[in-house]
Design a protein around this motif. Sequence first.
Motif, PDB file in Angstrom:
ATOM      1  N   GLY A   1       9.357   3.529   8.234  1.00  0.00           N
ATOM      2  CA  GLY A   1       9.619   2.196   7.706  1.00  0.00           C
ATOM      3  C   GLY A   1       8.421   1.286   7.857  1.00  0.00           C
TER       4      GLY A   1
ATOM      5  N   LYS B   1      10.575  -3.916   8.234  1.00  0.00           N
ATOM      6  CA  LYS B   1      11.032  -2.771   7.428  1.00  0.00           C
ATOM      7  C   LYS B   1      11.580  -1.659   8.318  1.00  0.00           C
TER       8      LYS B   1
ATOM      9  N   ALA C   1       8.913   3.262   0.373  1.00  0.00           N
ATOM     10  CA  ALA C   1       9.638   3.500   1.625  1.00  0.00           C
ATOM     11  C   ALA C   1      10.419   4.804   1.561  1.00  0.00           C
TER      12      ALA C   1
END
Length: 331
Positions: free
Chosen positions: A15, A80, A308
């Motif tokens: 992430g 993230k 991602a």
Amino acid sequence: MSQQQINLPAKLINGGIAGIVGVTCVFPVDLAKTRLQNQRSGQQVYKSMMDCLVKTIRSEGYFGMYRGAAVNLTLVTPEKAIKLAANDLFRHHLSKDGKGLTVFKEMLAGCGAGMCQVIVTTPMEMLKIQLQDAGRIAQQQKPVMMSPTKLAVTNTVLSRSYNSGPVMSATRAVSATQIAKELLQKQGIQGLYKGLGATLMRDVPFSIVYFPLFANLNRLGKPSPAESSPFYWAFLSGCVAGSTAAVAVNPCDVVKTRLQSLNKGAVEESYNGVMDCVSKIMRKEGPSAFLKGAGCRALVIAPLFGIAQVMYFVGVGEYILDNYSPSFLSV
């Protein structure tokens, strides 16, 4: 499912890397989005995304498009990482005996992920928006050619009440560190969390839409239930799900951007909370104002989440941990 969930450090690394790569690629578009959303009717400095980027390069230089990128790159890794890893953990705990999740449970997992990420997202957005919007304020108040290395902006004194009270300004160069220090000194930690409610209004619905949509789109690309979908399908699924969710919650993003903007133009009004912001935008600018920057936001989010998902597919985090894992992570 359970084996994937146990390797939480790998998911955090995936992430984080995805956030850094994605932000580096699309940050200029994100800057254009912020400036377009903050424009009021009758005070447009920019006509479109391309017009914004061209004028930014002319007045602030190439690196003007990356104003505020440093704080975003610093905080996007935990942001993230928390978002993607939290969703996986919630999905794991909501599943039973390895069976697939219902759409409602997928939405519930996304909701949990969205609520977790705002711990980092709110201060990151708060600082980033001030730096991104500085060029627009400067062009409104002093429409002359500015040095690409020194952008002088009219910065509202942060000691006043948030978005209210008399405006006192002084010409100076701003940085994320200066803004953070003043907010902490004058308002405490809550100064960095202005607009928390609006951020929750944006990020929770986004995650509720994005994660179930991605999971179901990605499932369509699997050759068989036991196999994974190809990496290009994971990328496309992330792009489609991300852009769809981004446009769906764009009205909340407009409200959040307006609330978190400390600096105002000469005749730009302030807002006293989410409902006051919504009512004033609706009354003075109309419903279309809530879609400002929607195209830019879709262009930002689509590759960000596509990248991602590719990081997850390739397993960069797993590779790093397998080959360079510190002893405390290999337990």
